[in-house]
Design a protein around this motif. Structure first.
Motif, short mmCIF file in Angstrom:
data_model
loop_
_atom_site.label_atom_id
_atom_site.label_comp_id
_atom_site.label_asym_id
_atom_site.label_seq_id
_atom_site.Cartn_x
_atom_site.Cartn_y
_atom_site.Cartn_z
N UNK A 134 -33.80 19.40 25.26
CA UNK A 134 -33.35 20.26 26.35
C UNK A 134 -31.87 20.58 26.24
N UNK A 135 -31.53 21.67 26.90
CA UNK A 135 -30.14 22.07 27.08
C UNK A 135 -29.86 22.00 28.57
N UNK A 136 -29.00 21.09 28.98
CA UNK A 136 -28.73 20.89 30.40
C UNK A 136 -27.58 21.77 30.85
N UNK A 137 -27.73 22.35 32.05
CA UNK A 137 -26.69 23.16 32.65
C UNK A 137 -26.22 22.50 33.94
N UNK A 138 -25.34 23.17 34.64
CA UNK A 138 -24.65 22.52 35.76
C UNK A 138 -25.55 22.23 36.95
N UNK A 139 -26.52 23.09 37.20
CA UNK A 139 -27.33 22.95 38.41
C UNK A 139 -28.81 23.00 38.07
N UNK A 140 -29.65 22.40 38.90
CA UNK A 140 -31.09 22.41 38.64
C UNK A 140 -31.71 23.75 39.00
N UNK A 141 -32.94 23.94 38.59
CA UNK A 141 -33.68 25.15 38.92
C UNK A 141 -33.78 25.28 40.44
N UNK A 142 -33.32 26.39 41.03
CA UNK A 142 -33.30 26.51 42.49
C UNK A 142 -34.66 26.80 43.11
N UNK A 143 -35.68 27.05 42.27
CA UNK A 143 -36.98 27.45 42.80
C UNK A 143 -38.05 26.38 42.67
N UNK A 144 -37.67 25.21 42.19
CA UNK A 144 -38.64 24.13 42.00
C UNK A 144 -38.83 23.38 43.31
N UNK A 145 -40.10 23.16 43.66
CA UNK A 145 -40.45 22.37 44.84
C UNK A 145 -41.07 21.06 44.41
N UNK A 146 -40.81 20.02 45.18
CA UNK A 146 -41.35 18.71 44.84
C UNK A 146 -42.87 18.67 44.89
#
Length: 344
Positions: A134-146
């Protein structure tokens, strides 16, 4: 600029070692502008807000044959450009600009089924061309729900600001764009990439012309795709430029015909080809200055309207755009009725 997690790209096969297209069960998010929590955070930093797909649709409208519509909300000094939730806006077109269009009732080659097939191929191809690291960026995916059952598709979202210059007041455009992959050059430099798939569907007598000609006549095949799908290719190119991608990779995917009547049609990856987005724009005669000019004209027209909700409608088979004013609750009643039914 905001970033979200993304994997690293690899290359696909060739006609001599074609690979079957692998099906993924990942969840693909097609979130419209005003449903994006990051856009809400940035609401005070711009005047016009949209996704790359919405902007690309407007900026390439002279090439489109089919109709489409975009919701425009004028709120004070700001414009929010959205798509309808129940529309086919995110489905890919097939042979939209060919001399002979796909039939509306042509079985597996009908207009709707071809559109679904092309979208399915692009989703799966974009995930198959990736390594597992993976390539990690500063923030997580904003559209993922638990509570999502499936893992989200691997994608990065990049929020960019553009000045919309013109004869009148300058505006600031904020665009949510997508990055499909990150690759590394020989000297270790990272490059951003968009990944798309061209697909062969009109097999003559069950035989694939691409299998026979892709290695030796790739330019001819691409030229035919430029003719038959010039709107789709232009949209992909504009989206890639809006995202600031370094590379635009195309996969050539064909059908694998079933061996028996009980089997479904499969797909195989025959090869790939990549371009620099701005150079490819010149190759398909896409003038980005003209594309930005089209967008600026639409923005000026909408900024002259009163606060409210409007629909930008593209007439089918005609180069005509119309703007209609609609009640504020338009396109929201169905959702409200569904919520009420669920609460009963």
């Amino acid at each position: 600029k905001q970033w979200y997690q993304r994997r690293v790209a690899i290359t696909a096969g060739t006609t001599k070692a074609e690979r079957p297209l692998a099906m993924t069960n990942r969840l693909f998010h097609y979130v419209s502008t005003t449903d994006d929590p990051i856009v809400r955070e940035l609401a005070k930093e711009g005047h016009v807000f949209a996704t790359d797909s919405i902007l690309a649709t407007i900026m390439t409208c002279p090439r489109s044959y089919y109709s489409w519509d975009i919701i425009i909300q004028r709120v004070g000094s700001r414009l929010f450009l959205d798509k309808r939730d129940d529309s086919d806006f995110d489905l890919l077109t097939v042979n939209e600009t060919a001399n002979e269009l796909p039939a509306s009732d042509g079985g597996s080659n009908s207009l709707n089924k071809l559109s679904l097939e092309a979208t399915y191929i692009n989703q799966n191809f974009s995930q198959q061309c990736l390594k597992r690291d993976t390539k990690a960026f500063k923030r997580p995916n904003p559209f993922v729900n638990d509570d999502d059952d499936n893992e989200p598709s691997s994608v990065a979202y990049r929020y960019r600001k553009f000045p919309l210059l013109g004869p009148g007041e300058p505006y600031t455009l904020i665009c949510r764009s997508e990055i499909d992959a990150v690759t590394t050059t020989a000297n270790g430099e990272e490059q951003l990439m968009n990944i798309k798939a061209l697909n062969e569907w009109d097999l003559k007598a069950g035989a694939s012309e691409w299998r026979q000609k892709l290695d030796t006549q790739r330019g001819d095949i691409l030229t035919t795709e430029m003719k038959n799908n010039k709107c789709k290719l232009a949209k992909w190119t504009v989206s890639s430029i809006l995202a600031g991608s370094d590379l635009l990779k195309f996969g050539y995917v064909t059908r694998s015909m079933p061996r028996s009547s009980g089997e479904s049609i499969g797909h195989s990856i025959l090869g790939t080809q990549q371009f620099y987005p701005k150079q490819f724009a010149a190759q398909i005669s896409l003038d980005m200055n003209n594309a930005w000019g089209i967008l600026r004209v639409i923005v000026d027209k909408c900024m002259a309207l009163k606060d409210g909700k409007y629909v930008l409608y593209k007439e089918p088979s005609k180069g005509i755009l119309r703007i209609y004013k609609v009640p504020l609750n338009t396109f929201e009643e169905d959702n409200e009725e569904s919520d009420e039914e669920e609460g009963k």
